[in-house]
Design a protein around this motif. Sequence first.
Motif, PDB file in Angstrom:
ATOM      1  N   LEU A 296      31.892  49.574  29.487  1.00 43.79           N
ATOM      2  CA  LEU A 296      32.754  48.487  29.045  1.00 43.79           C
ATOM      3  C   LEU A 296      33.590  48.027  30.232  1.00 43.79           C
ATOM      4  N   ALA A 297      33.725  46.714  30.390  1.00 49.65           N
ATOM      5  CA  ALA A 297      34.540  46.191  31.489  1.00 49.65           C
ATOM      6  C   ALA A 297      35.691  45.381  30.929  1.00 49.65           C
ATOM      7  N   VAL A 298      36.898  45.640  31.428  1.00 45.30           N
ATOM      8  CA  VAL A 298      38.062  44.832  31.069  1.00 45.30           C
ATOM      9  C   VAL A 298      38.632  44.284  32.371  1.00 45.30           C
ATOM     10  N   ILE A 299      38.658  42.965  32.458  1.00 41.05           N
ATOM     11  CA  ILE A 299      39.013  42.270  33.696  1.00 41.05           C
ATOM     12  C   ILE A 299      40.307  41.488  33.495  1.00 41.05           C
ATOM     13  N   ASN A 300      41.243  41.680  34.414  1.00 38.99           N
ATOM     14  CA  ASN A 300      42.526  40.969  34.397  1.00 38.99           C
ATOM     15  C   ASN A 300      43.458  41.498  33.304  1.00 38.99           C
ATOM     16  N   GLY A 301      44.725  41.151  33.444  1.00 37.40           N
ATOM     17  CA  GLY A 301      45.719  41.551  32.462  1.00 37.40           C
ATOM     18  C   GLY A 301      46.163  42.993  32.638  1.00 37.40           C
TER      19      GLY A 301
ATOM     20  N   ASP B 119      38.504  57.258  17.719  1.00 37.50           N
ATOM     21  CA  ASP B 119      38.862  57.563  19.102  1.00 37.50           C
ATOM     22  C   ASP B 119      37.631  57.969  19.891  1.00 37.50           C
ATOM     23  N   GLY B 120      37.535  57.468  21.118  1.00 40.54           N
ATOM     24  CA  GLY B 120      36.406  57.795  21.976  1.00 40.54           C
ATOM     25  C   GLY B 120      36.773  58.805  23.039  1.00 40.54           C
ATOM     26  N   SER B 121      35.784  59.176  23.799  1.00 38.74           N
ATOM     27  CA  SER B 121      35.993  60.139  24.893  1.00 38.74           C
ATOM     28  C   SER B 121      35.472  59.577  26.205  1.00 38.74           C
ATOM     29  N   ALA B 122      35.574  58.272  26.355  1.00 38.55           N
ATOM     30  CA  ALA B 122      35.063  57.607  27.555  1.00 38.55           C
ATOM     31  C   ALA B 122      35.920  57.939  28.768  1.00 38.55           C
ATOM     32  N   SER B 123      35.283  57.954  29.910  1.00 35.99           N
ATOM     33  CA  SER B 123      36.038  58.069  31.155  1.00 35.99           C
ATOM     34  C   SER B 123      36.517  56.674  31.534  1.00 35.99           C
ATOM     35  N   ILE B 124      37.710  56.585  32.086  1.00 34.45           N
ATOM     36  CA  ILE B 124      38.270  55.297  32.494  1.00 34.45           C
ATOM     37  C   ILE B 124      38.300  55.264  34.018  1.00 34.45           C
ATOM     38  N   GLU B 125      37.574  54.297  34.572  1.00 30.85           N
ATOM     39  CA  GLU B 125      37.407  54.232  36.016  1.00 30.85           C
ATOM     40  C   GLU B 125      37.829  52.866  36.543  1.00 30.85           C
ATOM     41  N   ALA B 126      38.630  52.875  37.586  1.00 33.75           N
ATOM     42  CA  ALA B 126      39.044  51.626  38.223  1.00 33.75           C
ATOM     43  C   ALA B 126      37.913  51.125  39.114  1.00 33.75           C
ATOM     44  N   PHE B 127      37.608  49.852  38.981  1.00 36.72           N
ATOM     45  CA  PHE B 127      36.564  49.243  39.824  1.00 36.72           C
ATOM     46  C   PHE B 127      37.231  48.282  40.796  1.00 36.72           C
ATOM     47  N   ASP B 128      37.017  48.527  42.071  1.00 38.01           N
ATOM     48  CA  ASP B 128      37.657  47.734  43.119  1.00 38.01           C
ATOM     49  C   ASP B 128      36.768  46.543  43.465  1.00 38.01           C
TER      50      ASP B 128
ATOM     51  N   HIS C 288      35.508  50.407  32.585  1.00 43.74           N
ATOM     52  CA  HIS C 288      35.798  50.008  33.964  1.00 43.74           C
ATOM     53  C   HIS C 288      36.949  49.010  33.956  1.00 43.74           C
ATOM     54  N   THR C 289      38.043  49.342  34.609  1.00 46.25           N
ATOM     55  CA  THR C 289      39.183  48.437  34.702  1.00 46.25           C
ATOM     56  C   THR C 289      39.092  47.663  36.013  1.00 46.25           C
ATOM     57  N   VAL C 290      39.229  46.348  35.914  1.00 51.87           N
ATOM     58  CA  VAL C 290      39.142  45.486  37.092  1.00 51.87           C
ATOM     59  C   VAL C 290      40.445  44.703  37.178  1.00 51.87           C
ATOM     60  N   ASP C 291      41.362  45.193  37.982  1.00 53.55           N
ATOM     61  CA  ASP C 291      42.701  44.635  38.087  1.00 53.55           C
ATOM     62  C   ASP C 291      42.721  43.567  39.177  1.00 53.55           C
TER      63      ASP C 291
ATOM     64  N   HIS D 153      37.400  31.619  36.088  1.00 52.79           N
ATOM     65  CA  HIS D 153      35.943  31.566  36.139  1.00 52.79           C
ATOM     66  C   HIS D 153      35.387  32.253  37.381  1.00 52.79           C
ATOM     67  N   ASP D 154      35.888  31.880  38.544  1.00 52.01           N
ATOM     68  CA  ASP D 154      35.329  32.397  39.797  1.00 52.01           C
ATOM     69  C   ASP D 154      35.600  33.885  39.980  1.00 52.01           C
ATOM     70  N   VAL D 155      36.758  34.342  39.518  1.00 56.09           N
ATOM     71  CA  VAL D 155      37.087  35.762  39.619  1.00 56.09           C
ATOM     72  C   VAL D 155      36.170  36.583  38.707  1.00 56.09           C
ATOM     73  N   TYR D 156      35.994  36.129  37.472  1.00 59.51           N
ATOM     74  CA  TYR D 156      35.114  36.831  36.535  1.00 59.51           C
ATOM     75  C   TYR D 156      33.678  36.856  37.055  1.00 59.51           C
ATOM     76  N   LYS D 157      33.224  35.737  37.555  1.00 61.03           N
ATOM     77  CA  LYS D 157      31.847  35.669  38.073  1.00 61.03           C
ATOM     78  C   LYS D 157      31.634  36.693  39.181  1.00 61.03           C
ATOM     79  N   GLN D 158      32.562  36.760  40.121  1.00 60.59           N
ATOM     80  CA  GLN D 158      32.421  37.705  41.232  1.00 60.59           C
ATOM     81  C   GLN D 158      32.523  39.151  40.745  1.00 60.59           C
ATOM     82  N   ALA D 159      33.495  39.414  39.884  1.00 59.63           N
ATOM     83  CA  ALA D 159      33.703  40.785  39.412  1.00 59.63           C
ATOM     84  C   ALA D 159      32.499  41.290  38.621  1.00 59.63           C
ATOM     85  N   ILE D 160      31.947  40.446  37.762  1.00 62.66           N
ATOM     86  CA  ILE D 160      30.823  40.884  36.922  1.00 62.66           C
ATOM     87  C   ILE D 160      29.549  41.064  37.748  1.00 62.66           C
ATOM     88  N   THR D 161      29.297  40.168  38.687  1.00 68.18           N
ATOM     89  CA  THR D 161      28.103  40.332  39.519  1.00 68.18           C
ATOM     90  C   THR D 161      28.207  41.601  40.373  1.00 68.18           C
TER      91      THR D 161
END
Length: 318
Positions: free
Chosen positions: A39-44, A165-174, A62-65, A72-80
């Motif tokens: 799962l990816a959460v981007i921004n905010g 409740d889940g047991s997912a690992s939460i990882e920061a994506f740079d 995956h957290t994308v801060d 649009h352009d930020v999401y496009k780059q982050a997802i690719t």
Amino acid sequence: MTDVLAITDHRQGELRDVSYEIITAGSELAAETGGDLHLAVINGDVEAFADDLNREGVDVVHTVDVGEEFNHDVYKQAITQLYDELAPQYVLAPNSVNGLDYAPAVSVALDVPIVTDCVALEVDGDALVANREMYGGKVETTTEVDAGNVIATIREGEWEAAEGDGSASIEAFDADIDESRVGSTVTAFEEVAGGDVDISEADFLVSVGRGIEEEENLSLIEDLAEATGATVSSSRPIVDNGWLPKNRQVGQSGKVVTPEVYLAIGISGAVQHVAGMKGSDTIVAINTDPNAPIMDIADYAIHDDLFDVVPALIEEFR
């Protein structure tokens, strides 16, 4: 490549319902492929969002801060970049304003086919089979995408929201965002005029159709809503007549709603309307026509005159 990458959706600091629904859709696909759901959460406020999204079925969040507001352009780059890193078989995005903004661009950038507005998904061998509705919901089509990788956008309200409740690992994506390729900036968010109520957030909707006959009779519906603590919504004819504002309209050309209770009063149940409310937990219909389509999908169907039933309901609740 068996993993699934699902992109979540948020607005003005709050996760949208489709973010929990996309977990269900993604976990079902991952179960069929034998892979993991990423799962990816981007921004905010990505950390808070990640904690809330850690539901049953999610393997990694995956957290994308990379900012606060959608871009649009930020999401496009982050997802690719996420795609290049994870090499998922399928990428899921919401069929929302934001999702339909970036998903086609990601499809082109990755040279991966895309299928939009899906109401059901399954894996058949090496193909992804997607069900879609066309012609105002009158026809359901089956699209088979025989490719190794596919991007699909899912319609809100078609999958149950993930719980537990889940047991997912939460990882920061740079993500390495190239600012020279960011061609726009979101400066503010404004609600559409007349947006006094967001019916998509209501737990109990009292919805009225052309069976109300005259605008003056809306006061009866408003009295019922007041007595029950419900929010008033409507089918398209009521809005077309100017009796209620556009933001109260349920349906394909209005809003998709998933309340705990949907009370349809004098609504025939055209496919365009049903498309916007069929995900409700409990549907109650009041109609003088026992053969009205709404009666077929109702959990409780009351075959009677609304002008007799509604006053009785008001008296009972008061």
